[in-house]
Design an enzyme around this catalytic site. Structure first.
Site, short mmCIF file in Angstrom:
data_model
loop_
_atom_site.label_atom_id
_atom_site.label_comp_id
_atom_site.label_asym_id
_atom_site.label_seq_id
_atom_site.Cartn_x
_atom_site.Cartn_y
_atom_site.Cartn_z
N ARG A 123 0.85 -1.20 0.00
CA ARG A 123 0.00 0.00 0.00
C ARG A 123 0.89 1.25 0.00
O ARG A 123 2.09 1.16 0.21
CB ARG A 123 -0.94 0.02 1.21
CG ARG A 123 -0.22 0.08 2.55
CD ARG A 123 -1.22 0.14 3.70
NE ARG A 123 -0.55 0.36 4.98
CZ ARG A 123 -1.18 0.60 6.12
NH1 ARG A 123 -2.51 0.64 6.13
NH2 ARG A 123 -0.52 0.79 7.23
N ASN A 161 -5.10 8.42 3.84
CA ASN A 161 -5.08 7.63 5.07
C ASN A 161 -3.65 7.49 5.56
O ASN A 161 -2.76 7.08 4.80
CB ASN A 161 -5.64 6.22 4.84
CG ASN A 161 -5.79 5.44 6.13
OD1 ASN A 161 -6.65 5.75 6.95
ND2 ASN A 161 -4.94 4.43 6.33
N GLU A 162 -3.41 7.88 6.80
CA GLU A 162 -2.08 7.78 7.41
C GLU A 162 -1.00 8.28 6.45
O GLU A 162 -0.04 7.58 6.11
CB GLU A 162 -1.79 6.34 7.85
CG GLU A 162 -2.68 5.87 8.98
CD GLU A 162 -2.31 4.50 9.50
OE1 GLU A 162 -2.65 4.20 10.66
OE2 GLU A 162 -1.69 3.72 8.76
N GLU A 319 -8.09 5.39 14.88
CA GLU A 319 -7.77 3.96 14.90
C GLU A 319 -7.02 3.60 16.17
O GLU A 319 -6.14 4.35 16.61
CB GLU A 319 -6.85 3.58 13.72
CG GLU A 319 -7.46 3.55 12.35
CD GLU A 319 -6.45 3.06 11.32
OE1 GLU A 319 -5.51 2.33 11.69
OE2 GLU A 319 -6.60 3.44 10.14
N TRP A 327 1.61 -6.75 13.11
CA TRP A 327 2.83 -6.28 12.45
C TRP A 327 4.03 -6.23 13.38
O TRP A 327 5.09 -5.77 12.98
CB TRP A 327 2.59 -4.90 11.83
CG TRP A 327 1.75 -3.97 12.64
CD1 TRP A 327 0.41 -3.76 12.52
CD2 TRP A 327 2.18 -3.13 13.72
NE1 TRP A 327 -0.03 -2.85 13.44
CE2 TRP A 327 1.05 -2.44 14.20
CE3 TRP A 327 3.41 -2.89 14.33
CZ2 TRP A 327 1.09 -1.54 15.25
CZ3 TRP A 327 3.47 -1.99 15.39
CH2 TRP A 327 2.32 -1.33 15.83
N GLU A 367 -3.58 -8.02 6.75
CA GLU A 367 -4.00 -7.68 8.12
C GLU A 367 -5.07 -8.64 8.65
O GLU A 367 -5.81 -8.28 9.56
CB GLU A 367 -4.47 -6.23 8.16
CG GLU A 367 -3.34 -5.24 7.91
CD GLU A 367 -3.77 -3.79 8.01
OE1 GLU A 367 -3.22 -3.08 8.85
OE2 GLU A 367 -4.64 -3.38 7.22
N LYS A 368 -5.11 -9.85 8.12
CA LYS A 368 -6.15 -10.78 8.56
C LYS A 368 -5.98 -11.22 10.01
O LYS A 368 -6.93 -11.70 10.63
CB LYS A 368 -6.21 -11.99 7.63
CG LYS A 368 -4.96 -12.84 7.55
CD LYS A 368 -5.18 -14.00 6.57
CE LYS A 368 -3.92 -14.83 6.36
NZ LYS A 368 -2.89 -14.06 5.58
N HIS A 370 -4.96 -9.09 12.36
CA HIS A 370 -5.14 -7.89 13.17
C HIS A 370 -6.54 -7.93 13.78
O HIS A 370 -7.52 -8.19 13.09
CB HIS A 370 -4.99 -6.64 12.29
CG HIS A 370 -4.87 -5.35 13.04
ND1 HIS A 370 -5.89 -4.84 13.81
CD2 HIS A 370 -3.84 -4.46 13.13
CE1 HIS A 370 -5.50 -3.69 14.33
NE2 HIS A 370 -4.26 -3.44 13.93
#
Length: 682
Positions: A123, A161-162, A319, A327, A367-368, A370
């Site tokens: 990303r 985003n971020e 968030e 991570w 991110e599954k 997370h």
């Protein structure tokens, strides 16, 4: 001080129209079939969710090819959320370009200092300065704003985003071209740039603007001022992208507030959020706990700094995690009670919305693993029951919505220039950790039961504080030196540390002895630094020990008191901690890294001249953190049990909004529990 436009905070509304705290998550319905969507809305209502961030990573779904668009699914989910009473913080979806765009235009991809291209597959694979990326991104923003500006579910716009999480430093030709333009605006002439960069050293003098480059991989250490300016430029380049998107949103959707999610936490130092804050209608932040001995101290520190960036006005926790992240090397789940305690500690420090990444835990993708509000186990799980309980707690806290964080008597200054410059190469030690030193002071204050504000160095009215602590304030321009000196002369108590006030804004050393810019007000002079090797320590005669750094201090003022001296090491018998009194004020210098343990010993002596005392009973200090928010009529006292043991707090008065067990005339906090009392503001 200047505060951001937080009056445009997107408050959730109750059925009677009154304000309430926001509660929700990133929502990614495109990952799921439509059959799941109705269940999502039902569970959101059960949990008390009233706001979600939508479409953050949806560009490829919204624009499947260069010439096709698909808004039907987004129309449908926006309508479903509105029908369910859930507001939408709608993202501009520009965070990650789709495959068709990077295939057609690989020139938008970032380049590292080594000349390596960062390819698609993760990303944020875009250059902040790419005109091609900017054109396509703004086209998407314009289409979204035109379509959804009047949608009744829309409560806020979420830019990108971020920003800068993975692409803050780009060394491409686009970056080089934009960097040159930035330098022209900053310096106007090459002579001024050459002077600022000290290019007489190593034959670096520039004779043409086209010769200037980002600090790419070099044969040795790149020019330090070039490095510092590139950090400033890189933060500005991301801010410029924020502004470009924001202007379109304000043009087409002027009544809807605009924000972007900052990342105020240790690992993200590339963006100067104090500089960005005035460019958003309300401050939003993402935060994730890093496990370690100071993990909850750091959470409190970052939430506190978010409040400082927001001018102590309400901000949005965009968030955090319900439990484990994915991570870190090892990703342990949160202990019982930590989900609520972490969330409410952010609220204590001014967050008027509490949101998580993400709503439903992904079944695929990076991110599954997370955590989310709805875990892989589904709604029949302890985690989701905790999510529902937190929703009830936040509903009970509706009266605090809109209240501001009450200032403390002690402030810790935080400065991005000092963070950037102080940790560059070619310094007396490469082990300096700016953020950790600031956190150590904060941890020590927490242990002693003191409230403190963490505030940006250049956005703060120092006169509001009795004590100002400026750890490793490495970069001190002349105006800041004058302000700090004036603060002391007017009765304030300044505390600073090793490697502070060493350079000006151009990273040029203040000559004549360290710490040059504050040498006179401190009443000391240092001829040579004494950094320590790994594992080496020195003992002080107050029973503490120092690491990382020592200084060979000479006292130059007759009114300087030695609070502690070195007992061992190269500078044995020399001063280690000094204080110079000036009228009602004082200036203290701490010349070694004492860590949180040593600072806990030292701080009572530093706070005593200002008359700063703890508001907590002695047995609760270090176990309980207390934070105050207030409005015109009430104070809201948050009491956060930082420990894994029960803590009694007798003698407290006020209406209990969040109720632990009561015992006699006081409260009893269970492990990891939070209480909130409403008291009269008078």
């Amino acid at each position: 001080m200047t505060a951001p436009l937080t009056s445009r905070f997107p408050y959730a509304k109750g059925s009677d129209g009154t304000r309430r705290l926001g509660y929700g998550a990133d929502y990614n319905p495109e990952q799921w079939s439509r059959e799941v969507w109705a269940d999502d809305i039902r569970l959101m209502r059960e949990a008390g969710v009233n706001v979600v961030s939508l479409a953050i990573f949806s560009w490829a779904r919204l624009q499947p090819t260069a010439d096709t668009w698909d808004f039907g699914w987004l129309d449908e989910i926006m309508d479903l959320l509105h029908a369910g009473g859930i507001g939408v913080d709608l993202a501009t979806a520009t965070a990650s370009p789709p495959p068709w765009l990077t295939t057609a235009h690989p020139e938008i991809l970032p380049v590292t200092a080594r000349g390596e291209t960062l390819w698609p597959g993760a990303r944020q694979h875009w250059r902040p300065t790419s005109p091609v990326f900017r054109e396509h991104a703004l086209n998407l923003v314009r289409r979204l704003a035109s379509r959804y500006a009047d949608h009744p579910a829309l409560v806020a716009w979420h830019v990108n985003n971020e920003l800068g999480c993975h692409n803050v430093y780009d060394y491409s030709d686009d970056a080089a071209c934009t960097f040159r333009a930035w330098l022209r605006r900053r310096y106007t002439t090459l002579d001024a740039l050459n002077n600022a960069w000290g290019t007489a050293f190593w034959s670096q003098r520039y004779s043409d603007w086209e010769q200037l480059l980002p600090p790419r991989l070099a044969a040795s250490h790149p020019n330090p001022t070039q490095q510092l300016d590139f950090k400033r430029f890189s933060s500005d380049a991301l801010k410029d992208h924020l502004l470009a998107e924001r202007e379109i949103l304000r043009e087409l959707s002027p009544d809807t507030p605009v924000t972007t999610n900052f990342m105020v936490m240790p690992g993200t130092k590339g963006m100067d959020y104090a500089d960005w804050a005035d460019e958003v209608d309300f401050v939003a932040n993402d935060h994730y706990v890093t496990p370690g001995p100071q993990d909850r101290d750091e959470l409190s520190f970052s939430a506190n700094l978010s409040s400082g960036i927001a001018g102590h006005r309400p901000w949005f926790l965009m968030e955090h995690s319900t439990s484990a992240v994915n991570w870190q090397p090892v990703n342990p789940p949160k202990a019982p009670g930590e989900l609520a305690r972490d969330s409410l500690l952010h609220v204590a420090h001014g967050a008027d919305a509490v949101c998580f990444f993400q709503w439903r835990q992904s079944a695929a993708g990076a991110e599954k693993y997370h955590s989310a509000m709805v875990p892989h186990a589904g709604a029949d799980s302890e985690l989701f029951r905790s999510v529902v309980e937190l929703g009830r707690t936040l509903d009970a806290l509706a009266p605090i919505a809109g209240s501001e964080r009450e200032p403390a008597r002690v402030a810790i200054l935080f400065d991005w220039d000092s963070w950037w410059a102080g940790e560059q190469d070619s310094h007396p030690t490469s082990r300096l950790d700016y953020h950790r030193e600031a956190l150590d002071w904060y941890s020590a204050l927490l242990r002693l039961g003191h409230r403190a504000d963490v505030v940006p160095a250049h956005r703060t009215d120092l006169s509001a504080y009795d004590v100002v602590i400026a750890p490793v304030l490495h970069v001190v321009p002349q105006p800041l030196a004058k302000e700090l000196t004036r603060y002391v002369e007017c009765g304030g108590h300044l505390v600073t540390t090793y490697f502070s006030a060493i350079v000006d804004e151009n990273d040029h050393v203040w000559l004549g002895g360290y710490p040059g810019a504050l040498r006179d007000v401190l009443g000391i002079r240092i001829e040579e630094f004494g950094p320590l090797l790994d594992g080496d320590t020195v003992d002080l005669d107050n029973g503490t020990s120092g690491s990382l750094w020592t200084d060979r201090i000479s006292v130059t003022g007759t009114d300087v008191e030695v609070l502690a001296g070195y007992r061992t090491g190269t500078y044995a018998s020399r001063p280690a901690v000094t204080r110079r009194g000036t009228g009602r004020g004082s200036a203290t210098y701490v010349s070694t890294r004492l860590g949180a343990d040593g600072l806990t010993v030292l701080l009572p002596e530093l706070l005593a001249p200002a008359g700063v005392t703890s508001e907590l009973p002695e047995h609760a200090r270090g176990l309980v953190e207390h934070v105050v928010r207030r409005d015109a009529e009430h104070r809201y006292l948050f009491l956060v049990n930082r420990s894994d043991e029960q803590v009694a707090l007798p003698g407290l008065t006020g209406d209990v909004l969040v109720a632990p067990r009561t015992e006699g005339d006081g409260l009893v906090l269970a492990p990891r529990q939070v209480a909130v009392l409403r008291q009269s503001a008078s």
